[in-house]
Design a protein around this motif. Structure first.
Motif, PDB file in Angstrom:
ATOM      1  N   VAL A  60       0.834  -1.214   0.000  1.00 11.78           N
ATOM      2  CA  VAL A  60       0.000   0.000   0.000  1.00 11.78           C
ATOM      3  C   VAL A  60       0.867   1.263   0.000  1.00 11.78           C
TER       4      VAL A  60
ATOM      5  N   PHE B 299       1.105  -2.188  -9.016  1.00 12.49           N
ATOM      6  CA  PHE B 299      -0.285  -2.466  -8.659  1.00 12.49           C
ATOM      7  C   PHE B 299      -1.113  -2.302  -9.924  1.00 12.49           C
TER       8      PHE B 299
ATOM      9  N   PRO C  88     -13.041  -1.475  -3.340  1.00 10.56           N
ATOM     10  CA  PRO C  88     -11.664  -1.582  -3.843  1.00 10.56           C
ATOM     11  C   PRO C  88     -11.439  -2.869  -4.635  1.00 10.56           C
TER      12      PRO C  88
ATOM     13  N   VAL D 225      -8.667  -4.613  -4.245  1.00  4.77           N
ATOM     14  CA  VAL D 225      -7.958  -5.529  -3.348  1.00  4.77           C
ATOM     15  C   VAL D 225      -8.296  -5.222  -1.894  1.00  4.77           C
TER      16      VAL D 225
ATOM     17  N   MET E 268      -7.557   0.181  -2.916  1.00  5.70           N
ATOM     18  CA  MET E 268      -7.094  -0.856  -1.982  1.00  5.70           C
ATOM     19  C   MET E 268      -7.805  -0.655  -0.649  1.00  5.70           C
TER      20      MET E 268
ATOM     21  N   ARG F  58      -4.289   4.067  -3.850  1.00  3.42           N
ATOM     22  CA  ARG F  58      -4.721   3.500  -2.569  1.00  3.42           C
ATOM     23  C   ARG F  58      -6.245   3.477  -2.432  1.00  3.42           C
TER      24      ARG F  58
END
Ligand code: ADP
Length: 247
Positions: A48, A60, A153, A155, A77, A74
């Protein structure tokens, strides 16, 4: 979804993560396990970009993570930190809404999303206005999970999400989390101490020691073909906690 190429991290003389190449595949659940201090949280923090790597790059969704793009990426995520990390002075729903409000979501959209998540995680609607201290441990973890899922998100990263819970609540939440992961089809990365929990969640287990990945595979592979003596010892130390893989 994530790709580490030649990534390492040191703190002074201490190698928190030795040079590592690693892929976290989309839609899969990867579990990081290992003794305390072996580098599990360091891997999560690198994913992250709470910390930058000393060497190598982290990708990512195909993009190299940098200080400049980390803030934006972010948002895709969801991160559940140890102990949940809820703000004690905000109600459950205000904790969840924080980022959506910052991004300018309308009230109606925020409350619709909160209701949807409460239903998904079996969180009682009337407890949404309570503060974290007025919730049970299991409920707090549900709020942390809902907060992480708020922006839908790609992930979900979880650092010992169930560590502080008593065994029965933990068992129940494990089942629920697993069905939520299946339903949402997210890429999931979980840190845990517990090998049976790792086996329950994981498509792939990464067993770490001293900043290195010592073995990677399914629980059955670790049990049947431990890579070395450390893996054997680690398994033996989990005495009695290895449950059947399915329940
Ligand atoms: P784990 O999550 O497996 O318990 P961590 O990834 O948190 O381990 O830590 C790996 C090693 O790096 C540990 O020895 C820890 O003490 C050290 N470490 C982590 N963060 C810092 C920091 N900010 N400063 C100094 N040492 C750190």
């Amino acid at each position: 979804m994530f790709e580490l190429t030649g990534v390492s991290k040191r703190y002074g003389d201490l190698t928190a993560l030795a040079r590592t190449d690693l892929i976290f595949e989309s839609g899969r659940t990867t579990v990081l396990i290992g003794p305390s201090g072996s580098g599990k949280s360091t891997v999560l923090r690198l994913l992250v970009r709470l910390i930058p790597p000393d060497t190598g790059i982290v990708r990512f969704a195909g993009q190299i993570l940098t200080d400049d793009n980390a803030g934006l990426l972010r948002r895709r995520m969801g991160f559940v930190v140890q102990e949940g990390g809820l703000f004690p002075h905000l109600s459950a729903q205000d904790n969840m809404a924080l980022m959506a409000r910052y991004l300018g979501w309308r009230k109606a959209r925020i409350s619709a999303r909160i209701s949807e998540l409460a239903e998904l995680t079996h969180f009682p609607i009337d407890a949404l206005t309570r503060f974290p201290a007025q919730l049970s441990g299991g409920q707090r973890q549900r709020v942390s999970l809902m907060r992480a899922l708020m922006l839908d998100p790609d992930v979900l990263l979880m650092d010992e999400p169930l560590g502080a819970l008593d065994p029965m609540i933990r068992f129940e939440l494990q089942d629920e989390l697993k069905s939520i992961f299946r339903l949402l089809n997210k890429t999931v990365v979980i840190v845990t101490h517990d090998l049976s929990e790792a086996g329950f969640f994981a498509d792939t287990i990464l067993l770490m020691r001293d900043g290195q990945i010592v073995q990677q595979g399914m629980l059955a592979q670790l049990l049947q073909a431990p890579a070395n003596e450390f893996v054997q010892k680690f398994i033996r130390a989990q005495r009695g906690s290895i449950l059947p893989l399915d329940r």
